[in-house]
Write a protein that holds these residues in place. Structure first.
Motif, PDB file in Angstrom:
ATOM      1  N   LYS A 106     -15.351 -29.878  13.746  1.00 52.15           N
ATOM      2  CA  LYS A 106     -14.148 -30.190  13.200  1.00 52.15           C
ATOM      3  C   LYS A 106     -15.802 -31.100  12.733  1.00 52.15           C
ATOM      4  CE  LYS A 106     -10.143 -31.080  15.420  1.00 52.15           C
ATOM      5  NZ  LYS A 106      -9.265 -32.405  15.726  1.00 52.15           N
ATOM      6  N   GLU A 107     -15.830 -31.371  10.825  1.00 56.60           N
ATOM      7  CA  GLU A 107     -16.425 -32.171  10.248  1.00 56.60           C
ATOM      8  C   GLU A 107     -17.258 -33.675  11.332  1.00 56.60           C
ATOM      9  OE1 GLU A 107     -17.673 -34.299   5.719  1.00 56.60           O
ATOM     10  OE2 GLU A 107     -16.446 -33.554   6.270  1.00 56.60           O
ATOM     11  N   GLY A 108     -18.500 -33.862  11.614  1.00 58.48           N
ATOM     12  CA  GLY A 108     -18.576 -35.128  12.269  1.00 58.48           C
ATOM     13  C   GLY A 108     -18.870 -34.449  13.370  1.00 58.48           C
ATOM     14  N   GLU A 109     -18.247 -33.884  14.149  1.00 55.42           N
ATOM     15  CA  GLU A 109     -18.584 -33.256  15.815  1.00 55.42           C
ATOM     16  C   GLU A 109     -19.539 -33.615  15.806  1.00 55.42           C
ATOM     17  OE1 GLU A 109     -14.847 -31.612  18.946  1.00 55.42           O
ATOM     18  OE2 GLU A 109     -15.627 -30.506  17.002  1.00 55.42           O
ATOM     19  N   VAL A 110     -19.934 -33.249  17.456  1.00 52.01           N
ATOM     20  CA  VAL A 110     -21.210 -33.003  17.698  1.00 52.01           C
ATOM     21  C   VAL A 110     -21.438 -31.873  18.633  1.00 52.01           C
ATOM     22  CG1 VAL A 110     -23.582 -33.878  18.683  1.00 52.01           C
ATOM     23  CG2 VAL A 110     -22.337 -35.230  17.513  1.00 52.01           C
ATOM     24  N   SER A 111     -21.867 -31.078  18.794  1.00 46.94           N
ATOM     25  CA  SER A 111     -22.337 -29.902  19.791  1.00 46.94           C
ATOM     26  C   SER A 111     -23.909 -30.237  20.749  1.00 46.94           C
ATOM     27  CB  SER A 111     -21.590 -28.495  19.418  1.00 46.94           C
ATOM     28  OG  SER A 111     -22.465 -27.246  20.109  1.00 46.94           O
ATOM     29  N   VAL A 112     -23.644 -29.830  21.621  1.00 44.48           N
ATOM     30  CA  VAL A 112     -25.257 -29.327  22.261  1.00 44.48           C
ATOM     31  C   VAL A 112     -24.996 -28.366  22.955  1.00 44.48           C
ATOM     32  CG1 VAL A 112     -26.394 -30.430  24.234  1.00 44.48           C
ATOM     33  CG2 VAL A 112     -24.783 -32.274  22.483  1.00 44.48           C
ATOM     34  N   LEU A 113     -26.557 -27.573  22.848  1.00 46.68           N
ATOM     35  CA  LEU A 113     -27.064 -26.531  23.144  1.00 46.68           C
ATOM     36  C   LEU A 113     -27.462 -26.121  23.745  1.00 46.68           C
ATOM     37  CD1 LEU A 113     -26.321 -24.140  19.383  1.00 46.68           C
ATOM     38  CD2 LEU A 113     -25.156 -24.170  21.453  1.00 46.68           C
ATOM     39  N   GLY A 114     -28.040 -26.169  24.954  1.00 43.56           N
ATOM     40  CA  GLY A 114     -28.463 -26.080  25.535  1.00 43.56           C
ATOM     41  C   GLY A 114     -28.662 -24.562  27.014  1.00 43.56           C
TER      42      GLY A 114
END
Length: 149
Positions: free
Chosen positions: A52-60
């Motif tokens: 969603k707009e503004g939602e944060v995802s962390v790729l590791g």
């Protein structure tokens, strides 16, 4: 580091992102026929994300492990097979590094023109020729004929 992101705005307002991340690094040198040559390491990840707009995802998961072996001691005596244990020391060190990439989608929208107001939209990245004048838009209509102004 090479980061390729392909965003798609979905009808429900979410953003689908296809991410390709590639990290290259210089590795340890190796000796080939008496010539020292560098080696290179490469880590890749390919991922599809829906946010969603503004939602944060962390790729590791882009982890690199390096092992460093160090030998020290008395010259020449440390090179003799049986005496090396008495006159030299060995030290092994292991290092792990991980790269984390945080993604936060933001949808940029143009302002909506208000009714009766004129708006001229020009992009800042477009160079305008000298003496450029924007074409005026339709004028706001006045009161209908026969009514006092």
């Amino acid at each position: 580091m090479k980061l390729e992101l392909t965003p798609h705005l979905l009808a429900d307002g979410e953003v689908a992102i296809h991410a390709n991340i590639e990290i290259s690094s210089l590795g340890a040198s190796i000796s080939i026929a008496g010539v020292s040559e560098p080696t290179f390491g490469q880590r890749k990840i390919e991922h599809d994300i829906r946010l969603k707009e503004g939602e944060v995802s962390v790729l590791g998961g882009l982890i690199q492990t390096s092992i460093i072996n160090t030998v020290g001691g008395v010259p020449f005596l440390g090179d003799i097979p049986l005496l090396r244990y008495l006159f030299s020391t060995q030290h092994a060190e292991r290092q792990e590094t991980e790269v984390l990439v945080m993604l936060t989608p933001r949808v940029v929208r143009l302002p909506e023109p208000h009714s009766g107001a004129r708006s001229n939209v020009t992009l800042a990245s477009e160079p305008q020729p000298a003496g450029f004048q924007p074409v005026p838009g339709p004028e706001t209509p006045g009161p209908p004929p026969g009514e006092p102004q």
